[in-house]
Design a protein around this motif. Structure first.
Motif, PDB file in Angstrom:
ATOM      1  N   GLN A 117       0.963  -1.360   0.084  1.00 26.63           N
ATOM      2  CA  GLN A 117       0.106   0.014   0.046  1.00 26.63           C
ATOM      3  C   GLN A 117       0.787   1.210   0.036  1.00 26.63           C
ATOM      4  O   GLN A 117       0.570   2.204  -0.665  1.00 26.63           O
ATOM      5  CB  GLN A 117      -1.009  -0.140   1.101  1.00 26.63           C
ATOM      6  N   LYS A 120       1.722   1.790  -3.557  1.00 28.51           N
ATOM      7  CA  LYS A 120       0.618   2.322  -4.171  1.00 28.51           C
ATOM      8  C   LYS A 120       0.203   3.914  -3.948  1.00 28.51           C
ATOM      9  O   LYS A 120       0.184   4.682  -4.678  1.00 28.51           O
ATOM     10  CB  LYS A 120      -0.548   1.637  -3.825  1.00 28.51           C
ATOM     11  N   GLU A 124       0.520   6.889  -6.573  1.00 30.04           N
ATOM     12  CA  GLU A 124      -0.681   7.559  -7.022  1.00 30.04           C
ATOM     13  C   GLU A 124      -0.794   9.023  -6.353  1.00 30.04           C
ATOM     14  O   GLU A 124      -1.376   9.832  -7.047  1.00 30.04           O
ATOM     15  CB  GLU A 124      -1.714   6.953  -6.545  1.00 30.04           C
TER      16      GLU A 124
END
Length: 752
Positions: A117, A120, A124
């Motif tokens: 995570q 990510k 992002e």
């Protein structure tokens, strides 16, 4: 292949208990918001709580060993990507929903999922790298302050440390009004007369509540109502009191930042010292006499809301006003009001009262704020003014001496703690001979710094600030201390929220700041006290990071290490080596030491039977030795390691002649727990190649020539990349030898 390497790094560097502090914070926030501590809570928390949670998690992840070893898809260290994400999150337009999967993963605790995570989130959520002017990456955060070491003072960081600093906040104390308003001449009689006027006439100001009070307690409407009513009450009172009531006035500027803060700070309402101040006036914290906080909801009258907000304002007021001993303030939540007092033990408050039911109490409070003397407002009466010059007077060797204050040198930005203030001064008529006046608030059981300095000076210790005079400050004929003098004998065990178990210090999730580094007692301890002590020194200088050259800095560091060794030979251990306690004097006309140590507040005598009264983790956090952070018995070896961290820190945060480069990724050293900081420091010094690479990436261009020399220091301070195993007095000479050789290096001695 990259995925396999990533998996191996994660497996070889487990998270373990590294996220326990984050999970404890999550539970604490949920408890304060009265919601269940499950994953569903992330959908119920307010924006500010959610942002604080995210920022704390990112700081925690940066400390984990894997963060420095893992690489993002762009090839950058994951540590650096987390720093950029931290910056992005503080912007107003960042969507926190994008980070919730990482929060949920960190709460549940699957390490593979956590790092997945993280990847990510940084992919992002972070913008592309900014173009930078120099070869040294500077994290784009805000400017520094003197309270934390080169810190941005973001609200999220200040708040979590301030909560710990204040400890238990006690409210509902009987006799509070009497203790702080009781000496105001005529207040009771005049308040009754003014209130009588308020209830008279066909359109009384008060009848079952105040006329014009906004029924929804909307903040803007309450602010307008409060300001107008204060003016009317002051006008009513003019006929009863000869002293002018308009020496100060209330001012409401909830949307305008107050000048003088490190980070942007706004204040709902307050009483200021400018009777002509208006809504368009530019206000500085030095003008705020009594800060106030308004909340429309009565339920906001609690520690996590109005109380902490007001504490943040009190901290700014204390920092901006160098003679302030304490600060009074007030909160109004709905129509419920409390009066507050913040001092060097923490914060206390009056009983709650409804201003629409107890109109007389409200009138008495407002008039009291308008009429209080400077001493009653918390200013130090021993610092006097005549002919536009501030001065103190001391009795020394049978005669009175007047010392003229030239300027403030240092003022600690804190509420609870020693709260040290230093002024440059001189004898009246002799400005060529500088002195330093130092005021601080000490635990009475601690050895007096003045006595330690007098003894050290008498033993001929070199390169340590020399003793001139010391005293316990007297106010109204008695020793100035918090419990009796400042608080007027108020007993916090009578507070409505007092519980015996709360008087003991809670387990610290976040370590205390340097200004409250005497850890014997928590600020909320019912039995603790602090006494106002004053020391005057014969040596004046400036912090070594303001040295005129690299060579001068190194010479000063060498001299301070010599001073530490001299102090130790006299059986004293300093225990607080930091950038503001190592001084340099480059003025040929100044007879002070060329370089010297100051601040024996935390010093102890090494050979004695009794306890020091300040056992445990001591020092300024960013510069504390790894072993000291972990709670080891303090040794001179810890102080020598601190000299290394001081030089390391200076090379990262300063350019030529002390120009501050602003906060860096090391800002977190001010806020993370001591255990995590110890791990972070271990990671910095354990591997030579990693250390050199980190130094080359983070040292300012001005200090790049010192990289190989600080690496040599690293090798003697941390043999084989580890911590020292036994005390070695020879380390003094080895450190001075390396520093002396560095001064001769042409690359170091060159101007740029």
């Amino acid at each position: 292949m990259a995925d396999q390497l990533r998996s191996k790094i994660i497996k070889d560097n487990p998270i373990g208990k590294g996220l326990d502090a984050f999970r404890a914070l999550f539970s604490s926030i949920c408890e304060g918001a009265n919601i269940s501590g499950t994953l569903d809570a992330l959908e119920q928390l307010g924006q500010e709580d959610l942002q604080n949670l995210v920022l704390f998690l990112l700081s925690t992840l940066q400390i984990l060993p894997a963060a420095r070893l893992l690489r993002s898809n762009s090839g950058r260290a994951l540590f650096s990507e987390l720093s950029r994400l931290n910056t992005a999150i503080t912007s107003d337009d960042f969507d926190l929903d994008r980070i919730k999967p990482l929060l949920k993963s960190a709460i549940t605790g699957d390490p593979d999922d956590v790092w997945g995570q993280v990847y990510k989130a940084v992919t992002e959520s972070t913008p592309p790298p900014r173009a930078i002017a120099s070869s040294v990456q500077q994290t784009p955060w805000l400017y520094n302050t003197s309270g934390f070491a080169n810190s941005s003072e973001y609200r999220k960081d200040v708040d979590r440390v301030l909560r710990d600093e204040l400890g238990a906040i006690y409210v509902g104390l009987p006799r509070f009004h009497e203790a702080f308003f009781g000496r105001i001449a005529g207040l009771k009689i005049i308040s009754e007369a003014v209130f009588k006027k308020c209830i008279e006439g066909s359109e009384p100001l008060f009848s079952n509540g105040w006329s014009g009070w906004p029924t929804d307690a909307n903040q803007d409407d309450v602010l307008s109502w409060f300001t107008e009513l204060n003016e009317k009450l002051a006008t009513f009172a003019e006929g009863y009191k000869s002293t002018p009531t308009h020496r100060r006035r209330p001012l409401a500027q909830p949307n305008k930042p107050i000048q003088g803060s490190t980070a942007e700070r706004k204040l709902d309402v307050g009483f200021v010292d400018n009777p002509k101040a208006g809504k368009d006036s530019r206000c500085h914290w030095s003008h705020i006499l009594i800060p106030g906080e308004l909340k429309s909801n009565p339920s906001a009258d609690k520690a996590s809301k109005a109380w902490l907000d007001l504490g943040r304002y009190a901290r700014e007021v204390l920092a901006a006003q160098d003679t302030r001993r304490f600060v009074l303030g007030f909160t109004i939540c709905g129509s419920l009001m409390r009066i507050w007092e913040f001092d060097r033990l923490g914060g206390i408050a009056s009983e709650q009262f409804d201003i629409n039911k107890d109109g007389l109490q409200f009138v008495s409070t407002v008039l009291g704020f308008l009429w209080m003397s400077e001493e009653e407002l918390g200013f130090d009466p021993t610092i006097m003014t005549a002919n536009d010059k501030r001065f103190i007077e001391i009795e020394r060797d049978g005669s009175t001496e007047r010392l003229i204050i030239d300027e403030v040198m240092q003022r600690a930005r804190c509420i609870a703690g020693r709260a040290t203030t230093c002024w440059k001064a001189h004898h009246e008529g002799h400005p060529q001979t500088p002195l330093v006046i130092k005021d601080s608030w000490q635990y009475p059981e601690r050895d007096e710094e003045g006595e330690l300095l007098r003894e050290a000076t008498g033993q001929g210790v070199v390169n340590v600030a020399r003793y001139y005079y010391h005293e316990t400050v007297q106010v109204r004929g008695t020793d100035d201390n918090i419990r009796r003098n400042v608080r007027g004998g108020l007993d916090i065990t009578t507070a409505t929220n007092y519980r015996p178990e709360r008087s003991m210090p809670p387990p610290n999730m976040i370590a205390k700041r340097s200004c409250s580094a005497s850890p014997t007692k928590a600020s909320g301890d019912a039995l603790s006290n602090r006494v106002h002590r004053r020391v005057i020194l014969r040596d004046y200088g400036k912090p070594i990071y303001e040295a005129s050259s690299r060579s001068a800095l190194l010479a000063a560091l060498e001299g301070c290490i010599e001073g530490h060794e001299s102090l130790r030979k006299a059986a004293f251990l300093h225990r607080d080596i930091s950038i503001n306690n190592l001084m340099i004097n480059e003025d040929d006309d100044n007879l002070s030491w060329p370089s010297f140590l100051i601040d024996l507040d935390l010093a102890v005598k090494e050979q004695r039977d009794g306890a020091s009264g300040a056992k445990g983790k001591t020092g300024t956090r960013a510069f504390m030795a790894i072993g000291a952070l972990l709670g080891e018995q303090h040794s001179f070896m810890h102080d020598l390691e601190s000299f290394f961290w001081v030089l390391f820190w200076i090379c990262i945060h300063y350019d030529a002649q002390g120009k501050d480069m602003g906060p860096t990724e090391f800002d977190s050293w001010n806020y993370i727990s001591m255990e995590l900081l110890a791990k972070e420091k271990k990671g910095q010094v354990s591997h030579e190649g990693d250390f050199i690479r980190s130094a080359e990436e983070n040292f300012t261009p001005y200090y790049q020539p010192l990289v190989p020399w600080i690496n040599r220091l690293r090798k003697v301070v941390f043999p084989n990349g580890g911590r020292w195993e036994k005390e070695d007095t020879g380390l003094y000479a080895r450190m001075r030898e390396i520093i002396g050789e560095a001064r001769k290096d042409p690359k170091v001695s060159a101007e740029r």
